[in-house]
Scaffold this motif. Structure first.
Motif, mmCIF file in Angstrom:
data_model
loop_
_atom_site.group_PDB
_atom_site.id
_atom_site.type_symbol
_atom_site.label_atom_id
_atom_site.label_comp_id
_atom_site.label_asym_id
_atom_site.label_seq_id
_atom_site.Cartn_x
_atom_site.Cartn_y
_atom_site.Cartn_z
ATOM 1 N N GLY A 100 0.890 -1.384 -0.193
ATOM 2 C CA GLY A 100 0.131 -0.127 0.225
ATOM 3 C C GLY A 100 1.142 1.338 0.138
ATOM 4 O O GLY A 100 0.774 2.120 -0.750
ATOM 5 N N LEU A 146 0.307 3.681 -2.501
ATOM 6 C CA LEU A 146 1.015 5.723 -2.535
ATOM 7 C C LEU A 146 1.972 6.097 -3.303
ATOM 8 O O LEU A 146 1.427 7.283 -3.620
ATOM 9 C CB LEU A 146 0.342 5.768 -1.040
ATOM 10 C CG LEU A 146 -0.155 6.677 -0.374
ATOM 11 C CD1 LEU A 146 -1.431 7.326 -1.303
ATOM 12 C CD2 LEU A 146 -0.304 6.737 1.058
ATOM 13 N N GLY A 155 -7.242 4.285 -8.420
ATOM 14 C CA GLY A 155 -7.519 5.701 -7.596
ATOM 15 C C GLY A 155 -6.480 5.114 -6.472
ATOM 16 O O GLY A 155 -5.731 4.533 -5.622
ATOM 17 N N VAL A 156 -6.875 6.716 -5.515
ATOM 18 C CA VAL A 156 -6.093 6.649 -3.786
ATOM 19 C C VAL A 156 -6.420 5.552 -2.935
ATOM 20 O O VAL A 156 -5.881 5.255 -2.042
ATOM 21 C CB VAL A 156 -6.303 7.893 -3.546
ATOM 22 C CG1 VAL A 156 -7.640 8.332 -2.951
ATOM 23 C CG2 VAL A 156 -4.930 8.723 -2.446
ATOM 24 N N TRP A 157 -8.123 5.045 -2.958
ATOM 25 C CA TRP A 157 -7.811 4.214 -2.198
ATOM 26 C C TRP A 157 -7.568 2.813 -2.254
ATOM 27 O O TRP A 157 -7.834 2.186 -1.184
ATOM 28 C CB TRP A 157 -10.205 4.231 -2.637
ATOM 29 C CG TRP A 157 -10.619 5.346 -2.482
ATOM 30 C CD1 TRP A 157 -11.108 6.551 -3.425
ATOM 31 C CD2 TRP A 157 -10.773 5.847 -0.950
ATOM 32 N NE1 TRP A 157 -11.481 7.100 -2.913
ATOM 33 C CE2 TRP A 157 -11.842 7.216 -1.546
ATOM 34 C CE3 TRP A 157 -10.992 5.563 0.000
ATOM 35 C CZ2 TRP A 157 -12.185 8.315 -0.412
ATOM 36 C CZ3 TRP A 157 -10.919 6.625 0.997
ATOM 37 C CH2 TRP A 157 -11.581 7.779 0.811
ATOM 38 N N LEU A 158 -6.940 2.369 -3.027
ATOM 39 C CA LEU A 158 -6.429 1.217 -3.295
ATOM 40 C C LEU A 158 -5.274 1.108 -2.035
ATOM 41 O O LEU A 158 -5.015 0.510 -1.284
ATOM 42 C CB LEU A 158 -6.222 0.660 -4.426
ATOM 43 C CG LEU A 158 -5.643 -1.085 -4.569
ATOM 44 C CD1 LEU A 158 -6.662 -2.275 -3.672
ATOM 45 C CD2 LEU A 158 -5.187 -0.956 -5.800
ATOM 46 N N VAL A 181 -4.202 3.444 -0.008
ATOM 47 C CA VAL A 181 -4.879 3.925 1.600
ATOM 48 C C VAL A 181 -6.015 2.619 2.510
ATOM 49 O O VAL A 181 -5.196 2.228 3.351
ATOM 50 C CB VAL A 181 -5.403 4.755 1.572
ATOM 51 C CG1 VAL A 181 -6.301 5.222 2.663
ATOM 52 C CG2 VAL A 181 -4.826 6.466 0.795
ATOM 53 N N GLY A 182 -6.114 1.744 1.319
ATOM 54 C CA GLY A 182 -7.120 0.393 2.108
ATOM 55 C C GLY A 182 -5.479 -0.093 2.320
ATOM 56 O O GLY A 182 -6.253 -0.517 3.301
#
Length: 626
Positions: free
Chosen positions: A529, A533, A545-548, A550-551
């Protein structure tokens, strides 16, 4: 004896002349010796049964009666034999536990009983004792029917004991009895009994017990311990003499059945005052604790007589004849001696408590084991082992970042410790693993509880046994605990290096490996991650996107601690079991050594006391209780 006509009875006995007896078979076969009768005992068969030339067996009705009396006496001696055996066992078991002075009287009684039992029981030794001027020697001569002992105004008249023997024709064992009494051969006389009941009577005239001559009192005291019965001769002036009652009659009150108390010289009293003086004499004897043989009850025989005129002498002669014919005076004397010795030993064997001695109760054992476990730190060792298990589980199942932090702290701590100067007076050796004050308190409490209710000498013996066993117990426990720690990688206490060694040898469950793999997987997820990022911020393609990223980063960062927390919860049960197992091992080790060094010696001493208590009960004439 006058011959009588032959009389054939229904039971087959044929009496010829009153001296020869045989048992004839109804079919006219050979006669069976009278010694085969169940009345005939072994001693009488040896001394008396002699086959005549015609095959008949010599012996008369008097011999048969004597044999029957002796057989019954032998049966009566069985309880005495058992009591003497028990007293001998009692002395043997107590010799190393009690002071020799305490057992001296019992030993003397056993020696005197053994010496008396080796001599003939056909003869009964009766001493005639009394004060100066009481007419003792005159009464002795009157009973003998001849002038044997010197009498006169000069005091003391009797300087050495004089013996008179009414011989029993089937037994010549009177000489051995007189030798034991110390009667010199020149002072021995034998008379033919006019009364058959007097056969076997040995009468001994003693020196005066209040004589001023040196050695007389010592002779009296010695002989009074050896004779079978005593005739105490007193007179109207000295019957209440304090020396007679306090020195002799009161201490010998337990020998009442073989004691005769005669008031001599009643011819000097008015007839109406004789009974008054006799009542006062009986009162004094009762105050002395001596039972009186009245109304058929066993006890002392109290008579009034005059040796000078012969009044009442026949009654005394009949009483002495009855005593001699029963052949039980020696047994009664020995029984009374045993009673006295046992009564004086009672304080060292018996304690009058409601429930008796408690001994090693289950509660006392458990309390001792708990204190031993506390002394070796079993509970603390269990708690330490539990914490070590939890720490090992935390290290095995914790996050890699936490491991890295602990490794760094351990390196820094080791460096600081290596560089720090040693404190003045600091000892390099480990502190002992056994708490000696706690151990001493455990032994003290056990000894006090185990000895509660015991007589003082045996309570001291139990306490001494406990402390003797406890002398080397601390060192033995420390060595055993150290061996247990080396063997299992565990100890009751230790430093960080030893803890690390224990962790290296501690069992590793499989789920720890699974949890460790999951933690490394969480670290990989975090790193992935973080990489995504960073790549996104660096202008990479940023797919998803950014969610992967961050998750992934949040999931890895939160999942690792969450997994470590769950593993910590799951490790509490095994950690508790591991700590309890450690505590139980130390408890069993301490209990085993405590049992071998303290409990077993104390139990052995209590068993010894139980044995002597049972023997004491038998010696006292009772039945042994478990």
């Amino acid at each position: 004896m006058t011959a009588v006509a032959a009389d054939v009875h229904a039971d087959g006995l044929i009496w010829d002349d009153g001296l020869i007896a045989r048992r004839a078979r109804p079919d006219g076969g050979p006669s069976v010796p009278a010694a085969a009768s169940p009345w005939e005992d072994a001693e009488h068969a040896r001394n008396r049964a002699r086959p005549a030339a015609d095959g008949r067996w010599e012996g008369g009705w008097e011999d048969w009666a004597e044999a029957g009396a002796r057989t019954r006496a032998a049966g009566d001696e069985e309880p005495l034999r058992e009591r003497l055996r028990a007293l001998r066992e009692l002395v043997g078991l107590s010799r190393t536990r009690l002071d020799g002075e305490v057992l001296a009287e019992a030993g003397r009684v056993l020696e005197e009983a053994a010496a008396r039992r080796r001599l003939s029981r056909t003869y009964t030794a009766v001493a005639v004792a009394g004060a100066t001027g009481s007419g003792k020697s005159t009464l002795f001569n009157t009973l003998a029917g001849v002038q044997l002992s010197e009498t006169g105004v000069r005091r003391p008249t009797t300087s050495v004991p004089v013996g008179c023997v009414w011989e029993a024709e089937w037994d010549s064992g009177a000489d051995g009895l007189l030798e034991r009494l110390g009667v010199p051969p020149r002072a021995r006389r034998r008379v033919q009994p006019r009364d058959p009941a007097l056969k076997g009577l040995v009468l001994v005239d003693l020196p005066d017990h209040d004589s001023a001559a040196p050695g007389h009192r010592e002779q009296v005291d010695r002989l009074l311990k050896l004779v079978d019965a005593v005739v105490w001769v007193t007179d109207p002036e000295k019957y209440a003499d304090a020396v007679l009652h306090e020195r002799y009659l009161r201490p010998l009150a337990g020998h009442a059945e073989v004691t005769f108390v005669v008031l001599n010289q009643v011819d000097r009293l008015p007839s109406d005052t004789v009974e008054v003086v006799m009542d006062d004499l009986r009162r004094l004897l009762d105050e002395d604790g001596m039972a009186l043989g009245e109304h058929g009850e066993p006890g002392a025989t109290v008579l009034a007589l005059s040796a000078l005129t012969g009044e009442g002498v026949d009654e005394l002669r009949r009483s002495l004849g009855a005593l001699a014919s029963r052949r039980r005076a020696a047994e009664l004397r020995m029984s009374a001696d045993v009673d006295g010795a046992v009564a004086r030993l009672r304080p060292v064997y018996m304690v009058d408590t409601p429930h008796g001695p408690a001994g090693l109760t289950e509660r006392a054992r458990e309390d001792f084991e708990d204190r031993l476990a506390a002394a070796v730190g079993a509970s603390a060792a269990g708690q330490t082992a539990e914490r070590l298990w939890l720490r090992h589980a935390e290290q095995a199942c914790g996050t890699p970042w936490a491991r890295l932090l602990r490794w760094y702290e351990a390196r820094r701590g080791c460096g600081e410790k290596a560089g720090a100067p040693a404190k003045a007076g600091e000892e390099s050796a480990e502190a002992p693993t056994v708490a000696r004050p706690v151990l001493a308190q455990a032994v003290r409490t056990l000894a006090d509880e185990a000895s509660a209710g015991l007589p003082r000498p045996w309570a001291k013996s139990v306490r001494d046994a406990a402390w003797r066993g406890a002398e080397g117990l601390p060192e033995a426990l420390e060595e055993a605990v150290a061996g247990l720690g080396d063997e299992g990688g565990e100890g009751a206490a230790g430093d960080g290096a030893r803890d690390a060694g224990r962790e290296a040898r501690m069992p590793r469950p499989r789920w720890w490996t699974a949890a460790a793999c999951a933690q490394w997987l969480m670290l990989v997820v975090q790193l992935l991650g973080l990489y995504l990022l960073v790549d996104l911020f660096a202008g990479g393609p940023g797919r998803g996107g950014v969610w992967l990223p961050v998750g992934l980063l949040a999931g890895g960062a939160l999942g690792g601690p969450l997994l470590a927390w769950c593993c910590r919860i799951a490790a509490r049960g095994p950690a508790r079991a591991y700590g309890m197992a450690r505590e139980h091992r130390l408890r069993r080790l301490a209990t085993g050594w405590g049992q071998a060094w303290v409990l077993e010696p104390v139990a052995a001493e209590l068993l010894r006391y139980r044995e002597v208590r049972e023997q004491y009960v038998i010696a006292a004439g009772g039945t042994a209780r478990a």
